[in-house]
Design a protein around this motif. Sequence first.
Motif, PDB file in Angstrom:
ATOM      1  N   VAL A  14       0.503  -1.164   0.118  1.00 24.48           N
ATOM      2  CA  VAL A  14      -0.347   0.084   0.666  1.00 24.48           C
ATOM      3  C   VAL A  14       0.735   1.255   0.386  1.00 24.48           C
ATOM      4  O   VAL A  14       0.265   2.355  -1.023  1.00 24.48           O
ATOM      5  N   ARG A  15       1.994   1.349   0.742  1.00 26.73           N
ATOM      6  CA  ARG A  15       2.733   2.391   0.599  1.00 26.73           C
ATOM      7  C   ARG A  15       3.404   2.829  -0.464  1.00 26.73           C
ATOM      8  O   ARG A  15       3.997   3.598  -0.320  1.00 26.73           O
ATOM      9  N   LEU A  16       3.717   1.898  -0.835  1.00 25.63           N
ATOM     10  CA  LEU A  16       4.277   2.270  -2.374  1.00 25.63           C
ATOM     11  C   LEU A  16       3.814   2.397  -3.410  1.00 25.63           C
ATOM     12  O   LEU A  16       4.040   2.863  -4.554  1.00 25.63           O
ATOM     13  N   GLY A  76      -0.127 -16.508   1.221  1.00 28.64           N
ATOM     14  CA  GLY A  76      -0.385 -15.697   2.417  1.00 28.64           C
ATOM     15  C   GLY A  76      -1.112 -15.812   3.904  1.00 28.64           C
ATOM     16  O   GLY A  76      -2.121 -15.771   2.725  1.00 28.64           O
ATOM     17  N   GLY A  77      -1.355 -14.546   4.679  1.00 25.59           N
ATOM     18  CA  GLY A  77      -2.418 -14.453   5.226  1.00 25.59           C
ATOM     19  C   GLY A  77      -2.889 -13.753   4.698  1.00 25.59           C
ATOM     20  O   GLY A  77      -2.322 -12.178   4.906  1.00 25.59           O
ATOM     21  N   ALA A  78      -3.597 -12.373   6.324  1.00 26.24           N
ATOM     22  CA  ALA A  78      -3.519 -11.606   6.115  1.00 26.24           C
ATOM     23  C   ALA A  78      -2.706 -10.494   7.226  1.00 26.24           C
ATOM     24  O   ALA A  78      -2.595  -9.416   6.825  1.00 26.24           O
ATOM     25  N   SER A  82       0.701 -13.939  10.645  1.00 25.78           N
ATOM     26  CA  SER A  82      -0.207 -15.087   9.437  1.00 25.78           C
ATOM     27  C   SER A  82       0.859 -15.163   7.978  1.00 25.78           C
ATOM     28  O   SER A  82       0.791 -16.675   8.455  1.00 25.78           O
ATOM     29  N   SER A  83       1.462 -14.734   7.425  1.00 24.74           N
ATOM     30  CA  SER A  83       2.136 -15.421   6.015  1.00 24.74           C
ATOM     31  C   SER A  83       3.490 -16.144   7.025  1.00 24.74           C
ATOM     32  O   SER A  83       3.715 -17.356   6.385  1.00 24.74           O
ATOM     33  N   VAL A  84       4.206 -15.632   8.051  1.00 28.93           N
ATOM     34  CA  VAL A  84       5.039 -16.771   8.321  1.00 28.93           C
ATOM     35  C   VAL A  84       4.866 -17.862   9.032  1.00 28.93           C
ATOM     36  O   VAL A  84       5.074 -18.232   8.687  1.00 28.93           O
ATOM     37  N   HIS A 101      13.252 -13.471   5.600  1.00 30.31           N
ATOM     38  CA  HIS A 101      13.418 -12.975   5.340  1.00 30.31           C
ATOM     39  C   HIS A 101      12.291 -11.923   4.302  1.00 30.31           C
ATOM     40  O   HIS A 101      11.395 -13.233   3.296  1.00 30.31           O
ATOM     41  N   ASP A 102      12.129 -11.114   4.833  1.00 28.69           N
ATOM     42  CA  ASP A 102      11.316 -10.067   3.731  1.00 28.69           C
ATOM     43  C   ASP A 102      10.945  -9.981   2.165  1.00 28.69           C
ATOM     44  O   ASP A 102      12.568  -9.316   2.060  1.00 28.69           O
ATOM     45  N   ALA A 103      10.499 -10.512   1.397  1.00 25.21           N
ATOM     46  CA  ALA A 103      11.067 -10.147   0.002  1.00 25.21           C
ATOM     47  C   ALA A 103      11.053  -8.647   0.040  1.00 25.21           C
ATOM     48  O   ALA A 103      11.519  -8.275  -0.981  1.00 25.21           O
ATOM     49  N   ALA A 104      10.567  -7.806   0.938  1.00 23.49           N
ATOM     50  CA  ALA A 104      10.468  -6.079   0.618  1.00 23.49           C
ATOM     51  C   ALA A 104      12.159  -5.695   0.893  1.00 23.49           C
ATOM     52  O   ALA A 104      12.668  -4.689   0.229  1.00 23.49           O
TER      53      ALA A 104
HETATM   54  N1  CTP Z   1       3.292  -9.698   4.931  1.00 21.24           N
HETATM   55  C1  CTP Z   1       3.163 -10.843   3.886  1.00 21.24           C
HETATM   56  N2  CTP Z   1       1.744 -10.948   4.649  1.00 21.24           N
HETATM   57  C2  CTP Z   1       1.133  -9.796   4.404  1.00 21.24           C
HETATM   58  C3  CTP Z   1       1.859  -8.546   4.687  1.00 21.24           C
HETATM   59  C4  CTP Z   1       2.649  -8.316   4.763  1.00 21.24           C
HETATM   60  O1  CTP Z   1       3.947 -11.582   3.322  1.00 21.24           O
HETATM   61  N3  CTP Z   1      -0.022 -10.510   4.473  1.00 21.24           N
HETATM   62  C5  CTP Z   1       5.174  -9.546   4.095  1.00 21.24           C
HETATM   63  C6  CTP Z   1       5.876  -8.322   2.515  1.00 21.24           C
HETATM   64  O2  CTP Z   1       5.436  -9.324   1.817  1.00 21.24           O
HETATM   65  C7  CTP Z   1       7.140  -7.596   3.032  1.00 21.24           C
HETATM   66  C8  CTP Z   1       7.291  -7.931   4.711  1.00 21.24           C
HETATM   67  O3  CTP Z   1       6.265  -8.750   4.727  1.00 21.24           O
HETATM   68  O4  CTP Z   1       7.917  -8.856   2.321  1.00 21.24           O
HETATM   69  C9  CTP Z   1       7.122  -6.672   5.214  1.00 21.24           C
HETATM   70  O5  CTP Z   1       6.047  -6.336   5.302  1.00 21.24           O
HETATM   71  P1  CTP Z   1       6.170  -4.780   3.881  1.00 21.24           P
HETATM   72  O6  CTP Z   1       8.044  -3.526   4.169  1.00 21.24           O
HETATM   73  O7  CTP Z   1       4.969  -3.987   4.985  1.00 21.24           O
HETATM   74  O8  CTP Z   1       5.004  -5.015   3.231  1.00 21.24           O
HETATM   75  P2  CTP Z   1       3.524  -4.417   2.367  1.00 21.24           P
HETATM   76  O9  CTP Z   1       2.602  -5.254   4.008  1.00 21.24           O
HETATM   77  O10 CTP Z   1       3.560  -5.521   0.912  1.00 21.24           O
HETATM   78  O11 CTP Z   1       3.880  -3.278   2.096  1.00 21.24           O
HETATM   79  P3  CTP Z   1       2.400  -1.918   2.645  1.00 21.24           P
HETATM   80  O12 CTP Z   1       2.252  -2.146   4.197  1.00 21.24           O
HETATM   81  O13 CTP Z   1       2.493  -0.315   2.416  1.00 21.24           O
HETATM   82  O14 CTP Z   1       1.302  -2.617   2.059  1.00 21.24           O
END
Ligand code: CTP
Length: 224
Positions: A14-16, A76-78, A82-84, A101-104
Amino acid sequence: GDVAVLVPAAGAGVRLGPGGPKALRLLGGEPLLVHAVRRVAAARGVRQIVIAAPPADVAFVAELLAPIAEVTVVPGGADRQSSVSAALSAVPVDVDVVLVHDAARALAPAALVESVAEAVRGGAGAVIPVLPVVDTIKEVDAAETVLGTVDRSTLRAVQTPQGFRRDLLIAAHAAAIAAHTDDAGMVEKLGERVICVPGSDLAMKITRPIDLVLAEHLLTHEAG
Ligand code: CTP
Ligand code: MG
């Protein structure tokens, strides 16, 4: 021991700004997730990589990564936690070191993955890469009035990959209630020791549009 790396990649970004799930947004013509997984796969000792993908993109992500590395893809989750958890469920029992490790953090180098894994293999239960905080930090109240200046010399900015003894990460996720922004935070709640290793500028998190600009530059001049 064997190392598994969980890659939460299911966030919306969202922030991107508009443009689809962040992990699939392009950097130098390739999705962030491809960059992240390529570097993880290049690290010594990594036996398994589990991706938590946006649920609608599981098949696409599996196809995308097939030429890069052998990966397991789960929906992944919400929220990140929950994704981890979903990815952690796919780790076989004989793996004793798990990194998250974050994909980000698409440009985190293989050497950082190795140094975190090494610290866990060396006996630490939980390991996080950190950098010093460069800005002056103020504490404020609800009206944005300054309450005081925090001593930044004792603060650290935290990156990923974070590394854990598998049993400790499972216990931390099982015990966690509130949403945490990182996995080490859950381990701290258990009263377990978390240790720091030096982070990397290349492990910066791509969060806002300006971060993508910086990452493009780092990719072009990758070496440092
Ligand atoms: N992530 C995830 N499942 C979610 C939310 C986040 O797997 N429901 C992952 C993102 O894909 C990212 C990492 O957690 O690799 C760090 O989160 P963040 O940088 O906040 O990514 P986003 O949630 O995608 O960005 P935003 O908060 O701006 O929407
Ligand atoms: Mg997020």
